[in-house]
Design an enzyme around this catalytic site. Structure first.
Site, PDB file in Angstrom:
ATOM      1  N   GLU A 159      55.500  20.227  -5.153  1.00 25.28           N
ATOM      2  CA  GLU A 159      55.070  21.274  -6.086  1.00 25.28           C
ATOM      3  C   GLU A 159      55.124  20.806  -7.542  1.00 25.28           C
ATOM      4  O   GLU A 159      55.009  21.605  -8.458  1.00 25.28           O
ATOM      5  CB  GLU A 159      55.963  22.518  -5.912  1.00 25.28           C
TER       6      GLU A 159
ATOM      7  N   ARG B  94      59.525  21.785  -9.420  1.00 23.25           N
ATOM      8  CA  ARG B  94      58.193  21.871 -10.017  1.00 23.25           C
ATOM      9  C   ARG B  94      58.016  21.050 -11.299  1.00 23.25           C
ATOM     10  O   ARG B  94      56.935  21.073 -11.867  1.00 23.25           O
ATOM     11  CB  ARG B  94      57.810  23.346 -10.218  1.00 23.25           C
TER      12      ARG B  94
ATOM     13  N   GLY C 270      67.271  32.492  -6.598  1.00 21.77           N
ATOM     14  CA  GLY C 270      68.382  32.968  -5.759  1.00 21.77           C
ATOM     15  C   GLY C 270      68.383  34.459  -5.460  1.00 21.77           C
ATOM     16  O   GLY C 270      69.288  34.960  -4.797  1.00 21.77           O
TER      17      GLY C 270
ATOM     18  N   THR D  29      65.591  36.943 -11.000  1.00 25.32           N
ATOM     19  CA  THR D  29      65.775  35.568 -11.452  1.00 25.32           C
ATOM     20  C   THR D  29      64.551  35.030 -12.193  1.00 25.32           C
ATOM     21  O   THR D  29      63.410  35.372 -11.890  1.00 25.32           O
ATOM     22  CB  THR D  29      66.065  34.640 -10.256  1.00 25.32           C
TER      23      THR D  29
ATOM     24  N   ASP E 105      58.200  42.891  -3.373  1.00 27.94           N
ATOM     25  CA  ASP E 105      58.383  41.475  -3.704  1.00 27.94           C
ATOM     26  C   ASP E 105      57.337  40.986  -4.694  1.00 27.94           C
ATOM     27  O   ASP E 105      56.875  39.851  -4.629  1.00 27.94           O
ATOM     28  CB  ASP E 105      58.398  40.591  -2.447  1.00 27.94           C
TER      29      ASP E 105
ATOM     30  N   LYS F 128      51.444  38.538  -9.656  1.00 28.49           N
ATOM     31  CA  LYS F 128      51.517  38.596  -8.195  1.00 28.49           C
ATOM     32  C   LYS F 128      51.082  39.970  -7.689  1.00 28.49           C
ATOM     33  O   LYS F 128      50.613  40.107  -6.555  1.00 28.49           O
ATOM     34  CB  LYS F 128      52.966  38.295  -7.776  1.00 28.49           C
TER      35      LYS F 128
ATOM     36  N   TRP G 274      53.185  30.715  -7.975  1.00 31.40           N
ATOM     37  CA  TRP G 274      53.629  29.809  -9.043  1.00 31.40           C
ATOM     38  C   TRP G 274      52.545  28.809  -9.438  1.00 31.40           C
ATOM     39  O   TRP G 274      52.670  28.123 -10.444  1.00 31.40           O
ATOM     40  CB  TRP G 274      54.890  29.049  -8.598  1.00 31.40           C
TER      41      TRP G 274
END
Ligand code: CA
Length: 699
Positions: free
Chosen positions: A97, A149, A209, A268, A333, A360, A423
């Protein structure tokens, strides 16, 4: 436009030295073997990155995070001549990535397990490889793969974060550590996978996390010493311990159910961090709350700041500047960690300095970068959780049916939890005025598991697709201009496209997973002009750079393969130039281990218990219903299923710790591994039965 006084000085100094820099650039460009100390990146060079368009000195090349190359030697008239100049095999079979950097003739990339590699940008010769030796057992604290990344560079140093939470500075010349600090708090399951950003000698970095139990934050560190300068928590802690600042007190008022601090809260900062030099702000996105289900997190239905939010803090001291929360009381999410791009564009006929995100959640947002005021929110893909966004209040008009945790009914959500954009880098070309988004359309049933079969029977036309594409988006008109063909991932999984790279050659480079290719499109109209068979998935985005007068395009490739976790996956850095004619070798063939033939020994109740254990502890890495993500082993094929002792040696005693499978003893009760083994055997049996069925010729 107001520029902070520190920057006025920097900008002035930049103007004075730019001529010298350009001259220096020439010598660097032509004498790659006799270089001054490498990676001499500083504020002047980064603020004037367009004067050194052949370099790629920070994650998205410029502080604007536009991910655009001003090089045009490779362009829409000659791209047919683009070929492989060189490649390097990367020592891993995990997902790649990384976004490379290229500074003064050296390419820096990260590898899985937080390793860093430096290569000669012209030849691919390896200069050094640094392994921070993350303990394999740490993998049980990582949600989504042992990825990284990218790195940041500053004053001869290469800075990066590790899966086990260290922030490390390497000497760019030798790859030797200069300093290393523990960045993440000790007591919870944090990891770092994102690329740090650096401005005015400060490193900005967050962590991942939120799938576990962590409290999100973003930090600033002194780049020379590693000393932590400030920390901005993204969610409030236990009020009884006192709030760190007024902002946390304000945020705590949006949490209605006491006890949120016990699970950390989440939110996070695992990817997007943007330094806005105009306003001297650090602008970042935050991820899902913990737990992700809003009812379990806060039955009182508070907004839960700063879960899934965009937050700006003052770079100098980390104090709060503004925030926007696209999805109050978030439950789908919809992390808000996607790239935050700065644009200077006309909005309603007025020139504005905005920060923009293809979220997203499916909306393309513009905010005033100084104040966070919402200026526009328009869907760039299918969206059915909200009918729109109220620009006056900033709140979405949520469709009530999209919250099964309140209705108790199944809903076919889009974007599903894999999102409309993850991402993967999006790219803006100032020449076309378009943003190129690696977009996806994901439909997924959410809500009570026991109602889903009936829902599908009642709604036979239910969409359940996951497709990706490159979407060219006009950010001024807020509309799609063109889109590439759709990529469909027949194997499922949560990734389907790579990142995007637009160049001044009227090109956009974009790879994908299903077709295992890296392709180029004409930036203005989307005509597909070129493609290269990468033999493996392309998940990351490319960069472009120039050495000795030649323009290169580089992309790191490597993704899931049909043979699963143990299969070689062709992870490589591929570097292209006009006239390149290097042949890319095939990936060695691989035969997957057979499905286990271990005999079932347990009753249905034990198997059901095992399913619950699997869902709670194993599914995140090993895949739903045992249909493993190929970045982790398919447990239905594990030789350990033949004996309880073998399985316990791994699951309880950590026999495979160094390979990333740590002991789960502290997360399991007596008898759990027996139930787990029974469940895995049932999955293997089901898969064998299905294979036998499909092997029967159809009549
Ligand atoms: Ca998430």
């Amino acid at each position: 436009m107001s520029i902070p006084s520190t920057l006025k000085f920097s900008a002035l100094a930049g103007a004075m030295v730019s001529a010298a820099l350009l001259a220096g650039c020439q010598s660097r460009d032509t004498a790659s073997s006799a270089l001054p100390p490498p990676a001499q990146v500083n504020m002047q060079r980064l603020l004037n990155a367009d004067q050194e368009g052949g370099q790629w000195m920070s994650h998205s090349r410029t502080y604007d995070e536009q991910y655009f190359s001003p090089l045009n030697q490779i362009n829409d008239t000659n791209i047919a001549d683009l070929g492989l100049a060189w490649f390097v095999d990367l020592p891993t079979n995990q997902n790649i990535e990384t976004t490379p950097l290229m500074i003064d003739g050296v390419v820096y990339i990260t590898l899985p397990w937080s390793k860093v590699m430096a290569l000669d940008a012209k030849t691919g010769k390896q200069l050094w490889l640094y392994d921070p030796k993350v303990a394999g057992a740490w993998n049980i604290n990582i949600c989504c793969g042992v990825d990284n990344r990218g790195v940041a560079a500053w004053n001869g140093r290469i800075i990066f974060g590790t899966l086990d939470g260290r922030l490390i500075s390497l000497d760019a010349k030798t790859g030797e550590p200069v300093w290393s600090v523990k960045s993440t708090p000790d007591e919870r399951r944090y990891s770092i996978t994102g690329a740090p950003r650096i401005a005015n000698g400060k490193i900005f970095v967050g962590s991942a996390g939120a799938e576990f139990d962590v409290r999100g934050y973003v930090d600033a560190y002194d780049v020379e010493t590693g000393e932590r300068l400030w920390r901005f928590w993204t969610v409030p802690g236990d009020p009884a311990a006192g709030f760190e600042n007024k902002t946390m007190e304000m945020a705590a008022a949006t949490w209605k159910t006491p006890g949120w601090w016990n699970t950390g809260g989440g939110a996070t900062v695992w990817d997007a961090i943007t330094y806005d030099a105009v306003n001297d702000l650090v602008i970042f996105g935050t991820g899902n709350g913990t737990p992700g289900d809003a009812v379990r997190r806060d039955a009182g239905q508070g907004d839960n700041l700063f879960v899934t939010s965009i937050v700006a803090v003052h770079a100098e001291d980390g104090s709060y500047a503004w925030h926007y929360q696209p999805t109050p009381w978030e439950t789908w999410d919809y992390d808000t960690d996607q790239q935050l791009m700065l644009l200077d564009i006309d909005i309603d006929g007025q020139k504005r300095h905005v920060v923009s995100q293809a979220s997203k959640n499916g909306f393309f947002y513009h905010f005033d970068a100084a104040t966070g005021k919402l200026l526009s929110a328009v869907p760039f893909t299918d969206v059915n959780w909200a009918t729109g966004v109220d620009l006056a209040t900033g709140r979405p008009n949520v469709v009530p049916e999209s919250r099964p945790n309140l209705t108790g009914k199944v809903f076919n959500l889009t974007p599903g939890p894999a999102g409309a954009h993850a991402w993967q880098s999006m790219s803006y070309s100032p020449l076309t005025g378009l943003v190129y988004i690696p977009a996806t359309t994901h439909w997924q049933l959410i809500g009570p598991l026991d109602q889903r079969q009936k829902y599908l029977a009642d709604h036979p036309d239910t969409k359940q697709t996951f497709t990706g594409r490159l979407t060219a988006w006009d950010p001024v008109a807020q509309r799609e201009v063109w889109r590439s063909e759709e990529f469909i991932n027949p194997a499922g999984g949560v990734q389907v496209t790579g990142g995007a790279l637009a160049t001044a050659g009227n090109l956009v480079f974009h790879g994908n997973l299903p077709k295992r290719e890296f392709a180029a499109y004409r930036a203005t109209d989307g005509e597909r002009l070129w493609s290269f068979d990468t033999k493996t998935a392309v998940l990351a985005g490319g960069i472009s750079y120039q050495v000795d007068g030649d323009q290169y395009v580089a992309v790191a490739v490597g993704g899931p393969m049909p043979g699963g976790y143990y299969a070689p996956n062709g992870a490589r850095l591929l570097v292209f130039k006009l006239g390149g004619n290097t042949v890319l070798p095939d990936i060695p063939p691989f035969t997957e281990a057979p499905l286990s033939t271990a005999a079932q020994f347990a009753d249905a109740a034990t198997i059901t218990r095992g399913a619950a254990v699997f869902e709670a502890q194993c599914q995140l890495c090993h895949g739903r219903n045992g249909a493993a993500r190929s970045t982790f082993p398919d447990l239905r094929r594990s030789p350990a299923l033949t004996s309880q002792e073998s399985l316990d040696t791994i699951v309880l005693q950590g026999a495979l710790s160094e390979r990333g499978m740590g002991s789960f003893r502290e997360y399991l009760q007596d008898g759990d591994t027996v139930a787990l083994r029974a469940y895995l055997i049932s999955l293997a049996e089901a898969a064998r039965a299905q294979a036998a069925g499909s092997a029967t010729p159809a009549r």
